[in-house]
Design a protein around this motif. Structure first.
Motif, PDB file in Angstrom:
ATOM      1  N   GLU A 241       0.827  -1.209   0.000  1.00  0.00           N
ATOM      2  CA  GLU A 241       0.000   0.000   0.000  1.00  0.00           C
ATOM      3  C   GLU A 241       0.855   1.248   0.000  1.00  0.00           C
ATOM      4  OE1 GLU A 241      -2.875   0.237   3.153  1.00  0.00           O
ATOM      5  OE2 GLU A 241      -3.948  -1.495   2.326  1.00  0.00           O
ATOM      6  N   THR A 242       1.851   1.251   0.890  1.00  0.00           N
ATOM      7  CA  THR A 242       2.729   2.416   0.998  1.00  0.00           C
ATOM      8  C   THR A 242       3.439   2.674  -0.326  1.00  0.00           C
ATOM      9  OG1 THR A 242       3.130   1.643   3.227  1.00  0.00           O
ATOM     10  CG2 THR A 242       4.456   3.504   2.508  1.00  0.00           C
ATOM     11  N   ALA A 243       3.892   1.596  -0.936  1.00  0.00           N
ATOM     12  CA  ALA A 243       4.596   1.722  -2.210  1.00  0.00           C
ATOM     13  C   ALA A 243       3.685   2.337  -3.271  1.00  0.00           C
ATOM     14  CB  ALA A 243       5.096   0.350  -2.652  1.00  0.00           C
ATOM     15  N   LYS A 244       2.410   1.871  -3.237  1.00  0.00           N
ATOM     16  CA  LYS A 244       1.447   2.394  -4.210  1.00  0.00           C
ATOM     17  C   LYS A 244       1.269   3.896  -4.058  1.00  0.00           C
ATOM     18  CE  LYS A 244      -1.811  -1.283  -5.342  1.00  0.00           C
ATOM     19  NZ  LYS A 244      -3.077  -1.815  -4.804  1.00  0.00           N
ATOM     20  N   LYS A 245       1.102   4.297  -2.724  1.00  0.00           N
ATOM     21  CA  LYS A 245       0.938   5.730  -2.448  1.00  0.00           C
ATOM     22  C   LYS A 245       2.142   6.505  -2.933  1.00  0.00           C
ATOM     23  CE  LYS A 245      -1.790   5.322   1.746  1.00  0.00           C
ATOM     24  NZ  LYS A 245      -1.584   5.208   3.195  1.00  0.00           N
ATOM     25  N   PHE A 246       3.298   5.923  -2.675  1.00  0.00           N
ATOM     26  CA  PHE A 246       4.552   6.562  -3.023  1.00  0.00           C
ATOM     27  C   PHE A 246       4.665   6.789  -4.536  1.00  0.00           C
ATOM     28  CE2 PHE A 246       9.314   6.573  -3.146  1.00  0.00           C
ATOM     29  CZ  PHE A 246       9.472   7.655  -2.284  1.00  0.00           C
ATOM     30  N   VAL A 247       4.227   5.766  -5.276  1.00  0.00           N
ATOM     31  CA  VAL A 247       4.255   5.843  -6.737  1.00  0.00           C
ATOM     32  C   VAL A 247       3.392   7.005  -7.232  1.00  0.00           C
ATOM     33  CG1 VAL A 247       3.552   4.643  -8.844  1.00  0.00           C
ATOM     34  CG2 VAL A 247       4.842   3.429  -7.096  1.00  0.00           C
ATOM     35  N   LYS A 248       2.202   7.119  -6.554  1.00  0.00           N
ATOM     36  CA  LYS A 248       1.291   8.187  -6.947  1.00  0.00           C
ATOM     37  C   LYS A 248       1.928   9.551  -6.747  1.00  0.00           C
ATOM     38  CE  LYS A 248      -3.229   6.183  -6.312  1.00  0.00           C
ATOM     39  NZ  LYS A 248      -4.267   6.006  -5.298  1.00  0.00           N
ATOM     40  N   ILE A 249       2.601   9.714  -5.590  1.00  0.00           N
ATOM     41  CA  ILE A 249       3.201  11.007  -5.246  1.00  0.00           C
ATOM     42  C   ILE A 249       4.245  11.408  -6.279  1.00  0.00           C
ATOM     43  CG2 ILE A 249       4.557  12.288  -3.524  1.00  0.00           C
ATOM     44  CD1 ILE A 249       3.235  10.386  -1.430  1.00  0.00           C
ATOM     45  N   ILE A 250       5.087  10.436  -6.639  1.00  0.00           N
ATOM     46  CA  ILE A 250       6.109  10.812  -7.609  1.00  0.00           C
ATOM     47  C   ILE A 250       5.522  10.701  -9.018  1.00  0.00           C
ATOM     48  CG2 ILE A 250       8.121  10.248  -6.172  1.00  0.00           C
ATOM     49  CD1 ILE A 250       8.252   7.562  -7.696  1.00  0.00           C
TER      50      ILE A 250
END
Lengths: 250, 630
Positions: A241-250
């Motif tokens: 989940e965190t990785a997904k959020k992170f992908v969205k941010i960048i």
């Protein structure tokens, strides 16, 4: 502060126990009731060492290194004849108690014992009564198991035949900390059984991994001050989940 | 009344002493456990009833003697007199007459003597077994005359349930003295007196108090160990039952010296009478302002609670006792940090045995010089022993330290039953050892006993004769400890398991040369490796019998013989046809029906049926002695 360990002078820290100094120096001695996570009790007596001081004029004594705090000028021997003989007899007797415990077999061998010279205990299990499981459970905050009865009748058990109404949360901390693998437990896809108690298992809806028993997750969430929701998913799912959020941010 | 000050207490004590002195006669009936079991309470009831019927002016408590003018008979129960074998005991003062084995039917005769109508019934008086002379009082009877009583001083003389009686007999002189001294001064007195712990270890009481006095942490606790668990020992029981106020006075002195406000008495659950009397004493003292808040108006408060043990022998060990009071499992911990620094609830704690506490008031009252002048240089004062086993006079004795074993067993104890040869004396309970005949002249003190492989322990003394097998004795104690070991540490738990197995092999005639080697190996590991002194000393009964009676061990192993005739596997019972008169006594007693024979014809034992219980041997009248052990 300085002590002499097996003939070598070494610097030690006030307040620490002899066993941690011995281990830091790379000297191997058995200490089966010792566990870094809990307070020492000195039950197995295998970590005995011989101590003396110049002013004792040749007198010496055996102490358990797991409990003995360092003292300035102390002279310590970890493998003197007295220590080795006593340790060998203790291992010999432990082997008669738990002939199938691998760690006992290993240490006994080190002291020249392939087979115990004493009659083997009837219906021998692997429990050496080191008390680590009990102390771990207390540290977890459940106090679910205890040493009951006394002498050779002593066993670790859930108390007073309370049936299903137990403090045990099925977290397996005891079983994982046991040095001999004496605590039996089993798990199938939906349940976990330990101490004669069967728990249902909660699984991660994302990855399908086993998270633990609901009682265990409640307890840990409360103890850690975290939201119970945190424990409804596995670490892997959280990361995902965190990785997904992170992908969205960048 | 509540005493508001020391002066008030002193004034009251004077009044009570005056009342005591006005009493014409004091009659005490022993209400110790042994005498009660033998029926002393019935004797007491009958005595008070008949005295009233005979128009005697009697009081059953000291206070009601106050308004009489010197013609009162003060009748009361008392704690243990010590000569338990002769109970029920009844003592008349100031006549110094000790009636023994009194039954309710004897009371009439005793009253007739009080009335001056007849001399004391010689059947109820002590008859010296050697000279046949009648000895009427304690001053004449060897059992008492050769004792010196400090801890047991009041036992058998005062009513253990009456604070007035205690105060009238020197009670609280110790505390009165102590209250005028500082903690340091009191500790100095106790140190100089040379008092050492009566519970077993013999550590200097003064030094222990000194360490606790210096300890910085608060609160401090004062504990009394009444968990007497040695088989055959009842010194502490007798003191708690016979003179509970003295134990509490001793504790109060200790608490004052250390400025402790909280005390516990740990009493084993098998001593209900001790618990009852101690609790009654605590209640009385609280009512009188001698315990509780603001004692004697000094601002000092001290509360004592009784904590009842659950019957585990190991809870007599100091650290296990403290854990038990805390409500935890009674297991010892390593004492690398001593209890005086970190004891009960991890606070500085002074723990002394009942007998030690009972010595404290008299040391304060009479000064350290008085106490130190008794006994030996390194073991001062007196020590109470429970003398039991194959000795003629069993009971409770207190003698100065340094008295020899021979004096205790032969002068006070009267020698061996049936005048059989002495074999050994076991001192120090399960942790002690067996001493042989050649050591009978050893002075009994802490250091000498330890140096000879035994120990003082709490004061148990079991006498053995030629009919005791030393291997069997060792097995008995190993078995006792096997059941009582807490099981926390490996050497004690596993060592006792193996020791019991090995010693049993020997008693069954299955031992070989390797067995003794293996026994010694286990003993060594236990001595060196055990966590508490219970485990460290557990091999003593085995080691001391191996040291002094090795021959007997070897006979069991090499010749498969038990000369004492105890180890069943190694003996056979045989009826000597030349001695047997065919009286049928053994035949009737045999539970197996193994004895064959008709009346007035020699009997015979059927070996196939005999299970060697020894009943035939026991019941065969001594004048025949036809049953023999081979």
């Amino acid at each position: 502060m300085k002590i002499t360990l097996n003939g070598k002078q070494i610097e030690v820290n006030p307040g620490e126990y002899l066993l941690s100094v011995i281990r830091r120096e790379g000297i191997e001695i058995p200490a089966l009731c010792h566990h870094d996570a809990v307070e020492p009790v000195g039950a197995c007596r295998l970590c005995i060492v011989e101590i003396t001081r110049p002013e004792w004029e040749g007198w010496s004594r055996l102490v358990t290194s797991c409990l003995y705090p360092v003292e300035e000028g102390l002279i310590v021997e970890t493998h003197s004849k007295l220590v080795s003989d006593t340790r060998a007899t203790l291992l010999d007797m432990q082997l008669a108690r738990c002939p199938d415990a691998e760690i006992i077999q290993k240490w006994a061998k080190e002291y020249g014992i392939e087979k115990t010279s004493f009659p083997v205990r009837e219906d021998a299990d692997k429990c050496i009564l080191c008390d680590i499981c009990v102390r771990i459970c207390n540290a977890v905050g459940r106090y679910a198991i205890a040493r009951t009865s006394r002498g050779i009748e002593k066993v670790v058990a859930v108390p007073l035949e309370l049936g299903e109404d137990q403090a045990c949360i099925g977290c397996l901390s005891c079983a994982h900390a046991c040095p001999t693998g004496a605590i039996e437990w089993k798990e199938d896809s939906n349940t976990r059984t330990i101490w004669g108690l069967t728990f249902t298992l909660e699984k991660c809806p994302v990855t399908g991994e086993v998270l633990g028993t609901p009682q265990q997750l409640d307890h840990f969430a409360k103890k850690a001050g975290l939201s119970r929701d945190y424990f409804t998913k596995s670490d892997k799912a959280h990361k995902h989940e965190t990785a997904k959020k992170f992908v969205k941010i960048i | 009344m509540v005493f508001q000050s020391v002066e008030q207490l002193i004034a009251r004590k004077k009044e009570l002493e005056a009342i005591r002195n006005k009493v014409k006669r004091r009659i005490v009936v022993c209400a110790g456990t042994g005498c009660v079991a033998a029926g002393s309470l019935e004797v007491y009831d009958e005595l008070t009833k008949q005295l009233k019927e005979a128009n005697f002016e009697i009081s059953t408590d000291l206070m009601s003697c106050a308004h009489r003018n010197g013609s009162t008979h003060f009748v009361s129960p008392s704690g243990c007199h010590g000569y338990c074998q002769m109970g029920p005991l009844l003592q008349v003062e100031p006549d110094d007459i000790l009636y023994m084995q009194v039954k309710p039917k004897d009371v009439g005769g005793i009253i007739a003597t009080l009335q001056g109508k007849q001399p004391p019934d010689t059947k109820l008086l002590y008859k010296d077994p050697h000279t046949g002379a009648i000895q009427k009082g304690r001053n004449e009877i060897n059992f008492y005359a050769k004792q010196e009583r400090i801890a047991l001083k009041n036992c058998g003389f005062i009513d253990p349930e009456s604070l007035e009686d205690y105060l009238a007999n020197g009670g609280y002189n110790g505390l009165i003295k102590a209250l005028s001294l500082s903690g340091k001064e009191i500790v100095d007195i106790v140190t100089k007196s040379g008092l050492r712990g009566r519970g077993g270890a013999g550590f200097s009481t003064g030094k222990k108090w000194q360490s606790a006095l210096q300890a910085k942490a608060e609160p401090k606790y004062v504990l009394c160990n009444g968990d007497e668990g040695d088989p055959g020992a009842f010194m502490d029981r007798s003191i708690m039952e016979g003179d509970p106020f003295k134990v509490l006075e001793g504790m109060t002195i200790g608490a004052w010296a250390l400025q402790s406000q909280r005390g516990y008495i740990y009493v084993r659950k098998e001593y209900p009478l001790a618990v009852k009397r101690l609790q009654k004493a605590i209640n009385e003292l609280e009512k009188a302002g001698l315990l509780g808040d603001n004692i004697l108006g000094t601002g000092f408060s001290f509360k004592v609670t009784i904590s009842r043990g659950g019957g585990a022998f190991v809870c007599g060990e100091s650290t296990a006792l403290m854990r038990s009071i805390e409500g935890k499992v009674g297991e010892p911990r390593a004492k690398y940090t001593r209890s005086v620094i970190k004891g009960l609830y991890d606070c500085p704690t002074v723990l002394n045995n009942v007998e030690t506490w009972a010595c404290v008031p008299l040391i304060l009252e009479n000064g350290w010089e008085w106490f130190a002048s008794k006994g030996t240089k390194t073991s001062t004062g007196t020590k109470a022993f429970s003398l039991v086993g194959k000795v003629k006079n069993t009971g409770l004795v207190e003698v100065p330290m340094g008295t020899t074993l021979r004096q205790i067993i032969f002068d006070i104890g009267g020698g061996i039953i049936g005048d059989r040869p002495f074999k050994a004396v076991q001192t120090g309970g399960p942790s002690g050892g067996c001493l042989p005949e050649q050591l009978l002249d050893l002075p009994v003190d802490f250091d000498t006993l330890t140096a000879n492989g035994s120990m003082m322990g709490s004061g148990g003394m079991i006498v053995m004769d030629c009919r005791n097998c030393m291997v069997d004795i060792a097995k008995y104690f190993v078995h006792f400890l096997l059941e009582e070991s807490c099981g926390k540490c490996t050497p004690c738990r596993e060592g006792l398991r193996q020791l019991h197995y090995l010693v049993t092999l020997v008693t069954e005639g299955k031992g070989d040369e390797n067995t003794i080697k293996q026994i010694e190996r286990v003993c060594h590991a236990m001595k060196e490796g055990s966590l508490c002194s219970l485990g460290k000393d557990a091999p003593n009964p085995v080691l001391s019998t191996l040291k002094y009676f090795r021959e007997e061990w070897l006979q069991h192993i090499q010749e498969k013989k038990c000369v004492a005739g105890v180890c069943r596997a190694l003996i056979t019972y045989w009826i000597n046809p030349e001695k047997c008169t065919g009286c049928l006594i053994c035949g009737r007693a045999c539970p197996q029906g193994a004895i064959i024979g008709e009346k007035q014809k020699p009997h015979r034992i059927d070996p196939a049926k005999c299970d060697k219980c020894g009943v035939c041997y026991t019941v065969c009248p001594e004048r025949f002695s036809a049953v023999e052990i081979h």
